[in-house]
Design an enzyme around this catalytic site. Structure first.
Site, PDB file in Angstrom:
ATOM      1  N   TRP A 150       0.820  -1.297   0.087  1.00 22.22           N
ATOM      2  CA  TRP A 150      -0.076  -0.055   0.123  1.00 22.22           C
ATOM      3  C   TRP A 150       1.019   1.176   0.025  1.00 22.22           C
ATOM      4  CZ3 TRP A 150       1.932   2.367   4.133  1.00 22.22           C
ATOM      5  CH2 TRP A 150       2.324   1.403   5.295  1.00 22.22           C
ATOM      6  N   ASN A 151       1.992   1.240   0.264  1.00 21.81           N
ATOM      7  CA  ASN A 151       2.972   2.500   0.437  1.00 21.81           C
ATOM      8  C   ASN A 151       2.999   3.298  -1.037  1.00 21.81           C
ATOM      9  OD1 ASN A 151       4.609   0.339  -0.576  1.00 21.81           O
ATOM     10  ND2 ASN A 151       6.431   1.274   0.664  1.00 21.81           N
ATOM     11  N   ALA A 175      -3.208  -6.349  -5.839  1.00 21.48           N
ATOM     12  CA  ALA A 175      -2.556  -5.107  -5.428  1.00 21.48           C
ATOM     13  C   ALA A 175      -3.303  -4.868  -3.930  1.00 21.48           C
ATOM     14  CB  ALA A 175      -3.094  -3.904  -6.459  1.00 21.48           C
ATOM     15  N   GLU A 177      -5.288  -3.780  -0.870  1.00 23.60           N
ATOM     16  CA  GLU A 177      -6.831  -3.392  -0.731  1.00 23.60           C
ATOM     17  C   GLU A 177      -6.895  -1.882  -0.154  1.00 23.60           C
ATOM     18  OE1 GLU A 177      -5.193  -6.248   0.164  1.00 23.60           O
ATOM     19  OE2 GLU A 177      -6.265  -7.384  -1.448  1.00 23.60           O
ATOM     20  N   GLY A 227       6.700  -6.557   0.531  1.00 24.17           N
ATOM     21  CA  GLY A 227       5.979  -6.180   1.798  1.00 24.17           C
ATOM     22  C   GLY A 227       6.995  -6.717   3.017  1.00 24.17           C
ATOM     23  N   GLU A 249      10.879  -8.269  -2.281  1.00 27.79           N
ATOM     24  CA  GLU A 249      11.330  -7.215  -1.962  1.00 27.79           C
ATOM     25  C   GLU A 249      10.622  -7.013  -0.479  1.00 27.79           C
ATOM     26  OE1 GLU A 249      13.554  -5.652  -3.564  1.00 27.79           O
ATOM     27  OE2 GLU A 249      13.249  -6.388  -5.623  1.00 27.79           O
ATOM     28  N   LEU A 250      11.593  -7.187   0.495  1.00 23.00           N
ATOM     29  CA  LEU A 250      11.092  -7.244   1.555  1.00 23.00           C
ATOM     30  C   LEU A 250      11.537  -6.130   2.666  1.00 23.00           C
ATOM     31  CD1 LEU A 250      11.661 -10.975   2.261  1.00 23.00           C
ATOM     32  CD2 LEU A 250       9.812  -9.708   1.395  1.00 23.00           C
ATOM     33  N   CYS A 283      10.325   1.373   2.267  1.00 24.33           N
ATOM     34  CA  CYS A 283      11.509   0.235   2.552  1.00 24.33           C
ATOM     35  C   CYS A 283      12.932   0.826   2.811  1.00 24.33           C
ATOM     36  CB  CYS A 283      11.333  -0.845   1.744  1.00 24.33           C
ATOM     37  SG  CYS A 283      11.362  -0.538   0.107  1.00 24.33           S
TER      38      CYS A 283
HETATM   39  P1  NAD Z   1       1.708  -6.735   6.799  1.00 23.37           P
HETATM   40  O1  NAD Z   1       2.919  -7.591   7.131  1.00 23.37           O
HETATM   41  O2  NAD Z   1       0.427  -7.336   7.435  1.00 23.37           O
HETATM   42  O3  NAD Z   1       1.659  -6.546   5.341  1.00 23.37           O
HETATM   43  C1  NAD Z   1       2.561  -5.977   4.381  1.00 23.37           C
HETATM   44  C2  NAD Z   1       2.022  -6.293   3.164  1.00 23.37           C
HETATM   45  O4  NAD Z   1       1.753  -7.546   2.826  1.00 23.37           O
HETATM   46  C3  NAD Z   1       0.504  -5.665   2.764  1.00 23.37           C
HETATM   47  O5  NAD Z   1       0.587  -5.133   1.625  1.00 23.37           O
HETATM   48  C4  NAD Z   1      -0.454  -6.762   2.977  1.00 23.37           C
HETATM   49  O6  NAD Z   1      -1.487  -6.675   1.986  1.00 23.37           O
HETATM   50  C5  NAD Z   1       0.293  -8.015   2.296  1.00 23.37           C
HETATM   51  N1  NAD Z   1       0.217  -9.304   2.907  1.00 23.37           N
HETATM   52  C6  NAD Z   1       0.011  -9.504   4.269  1.00 23.37           C
HETATM   53  N2  NAD Z   1      -0.182 -10.977   4.549  1.00 23.37           N
HETATM   54  C7  NAD Z   1      -0.240 -11.532   3.242  1.00 23.37           C
HETATM   55  C8  NAD Z   1      -0.412 -12.822   2.754  1.00 23.37           C
HETATM   56  N3  NAD Z   1      -0.726 -13.899   3.499  1.00 23.37           N
HETATM   57  N4  NAD Z   1      -0.291 -12.956   1.356  1.00 23.37           N
HETATM   58  C9  NAD Z   1      -0.295 -11.846   0.697  1.00 23.37           C
HETATM   59  N5  NAD Z   1       0.061 -10.760   0.983  1.00 23.37           N
HETATM   60  C10 NAD Z   1       0.042 -10.332   2.244  1.00 23.37           C
HETATM   61  O7  NAD Z   1       1.898  -5.117   7.500  1.00 23.37           O
HETATM   62  P2  NAD Z   1       1.092  -3.920   7.106  1.00 23.37           P
HETATM   63  O8  NAD Z   1       0.723  -3.243   8.583  1.00 23.37           O
HETATM   64  O9  NAD Z   1       0.304  -4.149   5.818  1.00 23.37           O
HETATM   65  O10 NAD Z   1       2.614  -3.096   6.832  1.00 23.37           O
HETATM   66  C11 NAD Z   1       3.358  -2.866   7.720  1.00 23.37           C
HETATM   67  C12 NAD Z   1       4.961  -3.512   7.611  1.00 23.37           C
HETATM   68  O11 NAD Z   1       4.976  -4.092   6.160  1.00 23.37           O
HETATM   69  C13 NAD Z   1       5.873  -2.497   7.574  1.00 23.37           C
HETATM   70  O12 NAD Z   1       6.410  -2.741   8.830  1.00 23.37           O
HETATM   71  C14 NAD Z   1       6.962  -2.947   6.504  1.00 23.37           C
HETATM   72  O13 NAD Z   1       8.043  -3.718   7.036  1.00 23.37           O
HETATM   73  C15 NAD Z   1       6.116  -3.718   5.462  1.00 23.37           C
HETATM   74  N6  NAD Z   1       5.816  -3.148   4.241  1.00 23.37           N
HETATM   75  C16 NAD Z   1       7.076  -3.060   3.359  1.00 23.37           C
HETATM   76  C17 NAD Z   1       6.815  -2.634   2.252  1.00 23.37           C
HETATM   77  C18 NAD Z   1       7.888  -2.324   1.209  1.00 23.37           C
HETATM   78  O14 NAD Z   1       8.122  -1.502   0.254  1.00 23.37           O
HETATM   79  N7  NAD Z   1       8.886  -3.135   1.317  1.00 23.37           N
HETATM   80  C19 NAD Z   1       5.604  -2.011   1.756  1.00 23.37           C
HETATM   81  C20 NAD Z   1       4.460  -1.935   2.686  1.00 23.37           C
HETATM   82  C21 NAD Z   1       4.690  -2.561   3.844  1.00 23.37           C
END
Ligand code: NAD
Length: 479
Positions: A150-151, A175, A177, A227, A249-250, A283
């Site tokens: 989502w970022n 993508a 939600e 994510g 990409e984590l 990230c």
């Molecule tokens: P989160 O770990 O729940 O989710 C991160 C992302 O993964 C979200 O887009 C979510 O929709 C997706 N996701 C979660 N569970 C999934 C699954 N089982 N299958 C497929 N997709 C799934 O955390 P959050 O509260 O949404 O975001 C916070 C953390 O996520 C941050 O601390 C950061 O580390 C990470 N993040 C990283 C990026 C990046 O660009 N690397 C982007 C967004 C979030």
């Protein structure tokens, strides 16, 4: 510019689709509901898999030049629609409109780079004895299951769709939600540009349900995810059971090493401005600052001053420099990290508390003198938080930079060629940037080491994940 939020739909097999279930889309600036994102059912996912299989058959046999033409046509439409797309992004994500526009441009650049580069995915002919030829081909890997966060509602899906579509793959992308409009606008542009049905399929829903259903399917030949490290590991485990390769990409926790040969005020101002970008929800956001003792206090002071002057507000106001955080989870995370650091003796030099109670506003927060056991020092804040500590030597700074299991982006400020070389050599990260806080551009490979991921997006390396290597041995006669 049409100032409305789009009527979101799934895009499967070249058609738009409404669903029985939906989730609300919230504007983080005022917490109002601005739209509804459709939730895909199992049957929608089955249709997407069948469509992607058919799309791959057509697209993988389409010449790279024609593929490129369609991608560039879609990209031209995105550029024409930039204000509409940026407006939707600001509504759903909160970032300032000017930053949303820049994000759309960056997304377009990913498409343009890959559209050109995919025409140069050369194979090779291996020298051999007479009468036989060994020819190496790069072929599109197949259907990609992609998950974008989502970022960056537009540029995150762009990376994955660009890599897949330019390489001749088909893609099912789930993508985010919480910020679905960016991907929706991309699908609309490709639809209008005449992309064959099934090449690009867009779904939304419950992330864990969709990933656990799609990844094991035999049609899926690559899993691409951006994510958190925790979710990336989980998806990699599912993929490993089926020997499906992954592109991950984590998380990161970017160190910034500030050497005492630079102007501390200039380095601090540049850093504070960058920290506010996307409200720190990046990230690669500069986060752990290790500053040589001689310039430490000047750096902290200038950073805090600049942070305090950052104008936080609704992204649609022209004066706003930083919007709200994207969701309530980030507010909770910031509050918990500040409370923990404060309790452990950190100095709060700027920010530290939520602004108001409507909209997810949190100021640029500067913490100094954090002990190593402060949670923020090892948990990715993913918000507008800078952590500043003094170091007595470059060796100490490099050791501290490398102390975490992350290794995505890292930065250094120095005018010494020797220092720059030591930083570039010694820091464990996918990218090291000196005197700039830009981690990547479309032409450069971007990705992490250690728990920050696997594989690279962008550059010539980016396309290799979307392709397989086939060697053809061809003897000129049977005998
Ligand atoms: P989160 O770990 O729940 O989710 C991160 C992302 O993964 C979200 O887009 C979510 O929709 C997706 N996701 C979660 N569970 C999934 C699954 N089982 N299958 C497929 N997709 C799934 O955390 P959050 O509260 O949404 O975001 C916070 C953390 O996520 C941050 O601390 C950061 O580390 C990470 N993040 C990283 C990026 C990046 O660009 N690397 C982007 C967004 C979030």
């Amino acid at each position: 510019m049409t100032k409305h939020y789009p009527d979101l739909m799934l895009y499967i097999g070249g058609s738009w689709r409404k669903t029985a279930d939906s989730l609300p889309v919230i504007n983080p600036a005022d917490e109002s509901v601005i739209g509804a994102v459709p939730v895909a059912s199992r049957s929608d996912l089955d249709d997407a898999l069948a469509a992607a299989e058919q799309g791959f058959r057509v697209w993988s046999r389409t010449s790279p030049a024609v593929r490129s033409e369609i991608i560039l046509k879609a990209t031209a439409l995105m550029r024409e629609r930039i204000d509409d797309i940026a407006h939707s992004i600001t509504l759903e994500h909160g970032k300032p409109f000017a930053q949303a526009r820049l994000e759309v441009v960056r997304g377009c650049e990913f498409f343009e780079w890959d559209a050109a580069e995919a025409q140069r995915t050369y194979g090779r002919v291996i020298p051999s004895e007479p009468g036989i030829r060994y020819i190496v081909h790069h072929q599109p890997i197949g259907t990609v299951a992609a998950f974008s966060p989502w970022n960056f509602p537009m540029s995150q899906p762009s990376r994955k769709i660009a890599g897949a579509v330019a390489s001749g793959c088909s893609i099912i992308i789930k993508a985010a939600e919480e910020t679905p409009a960016g991907a929706f606008h991309i699908a609309r542009a490709f639809h209008d540009a005449g992309l064959p049905a099934g090449v690009l399929n867009l779904v939304f829903g419950v992330p864990a349900d969709i990933s656990s259903y799609l990844i094991p399917k035999p049609q899926v030949r690559l899993v691409a995810f951006t994510g958190s490290t925790a979710v990336g590991k989980h998806l990699t485990e599912i993929a490993a059971r089926h020997m499906t390769p992954v592109l991950m990409e984590l998380g990161g926790h970017a160190p910034v090493i500030v050497c005492d040969d630079v102007d501390p005020v200039a380095a601090a101002i540049t850093s504070a401005v960058r920290k506010a970008r996307n409200a720190g929800q990046v990230c690669t956001s500069p986060t752990r600052f290790f500053v040589q003792e001689k310039i430490y206090e000047d750096f902290v002071k200038a950073f805090a001053e600049k942070a305090r002057s950052t104008v936080v507000g609704n992204g649609l106001d022209a004066a706003t420099q930083m919007g709200p955080l994207a969701n309530h989870r980030r507010i909770e995370a910031m509050e918990a990290l500040v409370a923990d650091a404060r309790a452990k003796g950190a100095r709060v030099m700027a920010g530290g508390e939520r602004l108001g109670n409507r909209g997810y506003f949190f100021p640029v927060t500067v913490l100094a003198d954090l002990p190593g056991d402060a949670r923020a020092m090892y948990e990715e804040p993913f918000g507008p938080m800078a952590l500043i500590n003094p170091v007595s030597s470059l060796d100490e700074a490099i050791e501290k930079a490398n102390a975490l299991p992350f290794g995505l982006a890292a930065y250094g400020f120095t005018h010494s060629a020797a220092n720059a070389d030591r930083l570039a050599e010694g820091i464990e990260a996918g990218t090291v940037s000196i005197n700039t806080l830009e981690a990547s551009v479309p032409a450069t490979p971007f990705g992490g080491v250690k728990e920050s991921g696997y594989g690279r997006e962008g550059g010539i390396e980016g396309l290799t994940h979307y392709m397989t290597v086939k060697n053809v041995s061809h003897r000129m006669s049977i005998a």
